[in-house]
Enzyme design. Sequence first.
Site, PDB file in Angstrom:
ATOM      1  N   ASP A 234       0.829  -1.211   0.000  1.00 29.17           N
ATOM      2  CA  ASP A 234       0.000   0.000   0.000  1.00 29.17           C
ATOM      3  C   ASP A 234       0.864   1.263   0.000  1.00 29.17           C
ATOM      4  OD1 ASP A 234      -2.294   1.490   0.050  1.00 29.17           O
ATOM      5  OD2 ASP A 234      -2.721   1.185   2.170  1.00 29.17           O
TER       6      ASP A 234
ATOM      7  N   HIS B  48       3.020   3.194  -8.936  1.00 27.77           N
ATOM      8  CA  HIS B  48       2.854   1.765  -9.222  1.00 27.77           C
ATOM      9  C   HIS B  48       4.087   1.219  -9.938  1.00 27.77           C
ATOM     10  CE1 HIS B  48      -1.120   2.196  -7.753  1.00 27.77           C
ATOM     11  NE2 HIS B  48      -1.620   2.807  -8.813  1.00 27.77           N
TER      12      HIS B  48
ATOM     13  N   LEU C 258      10.369 -20.793  -4.462  1.00 32.13           N
ATOM     14  CA  LEU C 258       9.315 -19.915  -3.928  1.00 32.13           C
ATOM     15  C   LEU C 258       8.027 -19.983  -4.756  1.00 32.13           C
ATOM     16  CD1 LEU C 258       8.515 -17.452  -2.026  1.00 32.13           C
ATOM     17  CD2 LEU C 258       9.300 -15.998  -3.904  1.00 32.13           C
TER      18      LEU C 258
HETATM   19  C1  FPP Z   1      -1.533   0.144  -3.591  1.00 31.88           C
HETATM   20  O1  FPP Z   1      -1.170   1.506  -3.566  1.00 31.88           O
HETATM   21  C2  FPP Z   1      -1.084  -0.514  -4.816  1.00 31.88           C
HETATM   22  C3  FPP Z   1      -1.861  -1.065  -5.787  1.00 31.88           C
HETATM   23  C4  FPP Z   1      -3.351  -1.078  -5.748  1.00 31.88           C
HETATM   24  C5  FPP Z   1      -1.271  -1.658  -7.000  1.00 31.88           C
HETATM   25  C6  FPP Z   1      -0.109  -2.571  -6.703  1.00 31.88           C
HETATM   26  C7  FPP Z   1       0.493  -3.011  -7.966  1.00 31.88           C
HETATM   27  C8  FPP Z   1       1.815  -3.042  -8.204  1.00 31.88           C
HETATM   28  C9  FPP Z   1       2.862  -2.655  -7.228  1.00 31.88           C
HETATM   29  C10 FPP Z   1       2.263  -3.548  -9.515  1.00 31.88           C
HETATM   30  C11 FPP Z   1       2.788  -4.917  -9.265  1.00 31.88           C
HETATM   31  C12 FPP Z   1       2.841  -5.738 -10.432  1.00 31.88           C
HETATM   32  C13 FPP Z   1       3.054  -7.068 -10.348  1.00 31.88           C
HETATM   33  C14 FPP Z   1       3.157  -7.860 -11.572  1.00 31.88           C
HETATM   34  C15 FPP Z   1       3.183  -7.784  -9.048  1.00 31.88           C
HETATM   35  P1  FPP Z   1      -2.306   2.593  -3.637  1.00 31.88           P
HETATM   36  O2  FPP Z   1      -2.490   2.976  -5.056  1.00 31.88           O
HETATM   37  O3  FPP Z   1      -3.504   2.099  -2.928  1.00 31.88           O
HETATM   38  O4  FPP Z   1      -1.647   3.779  -2.839  1.00 31.88           O
HETATM   39  P2  FPP Z   1      -2.391   4.905  -1.984  1.00 31.88           P
HETATM   40  O5  FPP Z   1      -3.019   4.205  -0.823  1.00 31.88           O
HETATM   41  O6  FPP Z   1      -1.271   5.796  -1.585  1.00 31.88           O
HETATM   42  O7  FPP Z   1      -3.385   5.569  -2.887  1.00 31.88           O
END
Ligand code: FPP
Length: 246
Positions: free
Chosen positions: A21, A38, A132
Site C-alpha cells: 500500500d 505503481h 518460492l
Molecule cells: C496500492 O497503492 C497498490 C496497488 C493497488 C497496485 C499494486 C500493484 C503493483 C505494485 C504492480 C505490481 C505488479 C506485479 C506484476 C506484481 P495505492 O495505489 O492504494 O496507494 P495509496 O493508498 O497511496 O493511494
Amino acid sequence: MGYKDQIDLSKLPKHVAIIMDGNGRWAKEKGKLRIFGHHSGVNSVRAVVEGAVDLKVQYLTLYTFSTENWNRPKLEVMAIMELMVSTIHKEIGNFMEKNVRLQAIGDLEMLPQKCYNELMNAIDKTSANTGLVLTLALSYSSRREILSAVKSIAGKVQRGELKIEDIDEEIFEENLFTKGMPNPELMIRTSGEYRISNYLLWQIAYAELYFTSKLWPDFRKEDFFEAILDYQKRERRFGMTSEQVN
Ligand code: FPP
C-alpha cells in the site's frame, strides 16, 4: 550486523502475505501521477521476491489488485493492467532463474484478455519450478472467496457428495483459492494503514500482523528482513499459555 544475519533460518514463516500500500501517496509526495508510484512499486516487488528467495521462504502472496480497485478511475485501472502485463512478461526469465513458481488467486476472468493471457502463460511456464511459490492476488476479494467456498460446499451437499456433519476446517480450506497452501504466519502492510481490507480473512486467523509506515515503493529487502525478524521475536501461543508453548 544487518537484519538478515540475525534471522533464525530454522524459524522462518512458511508463508508471508503482503498488502502493498502507498504507491499513490508516494507519487503524490513527489508531485507525480499515481501510476508513477505503481511503476516504482514493481522494484519493491522484485526486491521482496529476491529477499524471500534468499531466505528460502516457501510462499509469498502479494495483494496486487482488489475487487474494490476496479472502482478506481478507468485510466489508472488500465495503466495498472498494462503494467502487470509488461512486468509479468519481463520477469519470466528472472522467475526461471530463481526457480520461482507463479500463481494467482481471485476472479481472474475479470482481467482484460491480454493480462489474463500473459498471466496464464507465466503460470504455465513456471509451473515446474520448485522454489518460492509467488501468488498474486488479482481482482481478489476474501469475502467473495469465502462465499464461493460456501456455494461449492453447498453444491456438494445438495448432490449428496458430502454430509453436513462432515464439513470441517480442512474441507472448507480445500474450497478456497489458497487450497494446498499453508496459512500465512506473517502479514505485512505498508503505508501506515492498520486494516486488513478484505485480504485472506479466513487464512490469517493466527497470522502475526506487521505494520510499517514506509510506503510500498520505499520498501526493500532490508525492510522485509526486518519484518521477519520482528515476527521471530514474537511468541506465538495459538490460545495457549506462555508455559505451554515454551
Ligand atoms: C496500492 O497503492 C497498490 C496497488 C493497488 C497496485 C499494486 C500493484 C503493483 C505494485 C504492480 C505490481 C505488479 C506485479 C506484476 C506484481 P495505492 O495505489 O492504494 O496507494 P495509496 O493508498 O497511496 O493511494
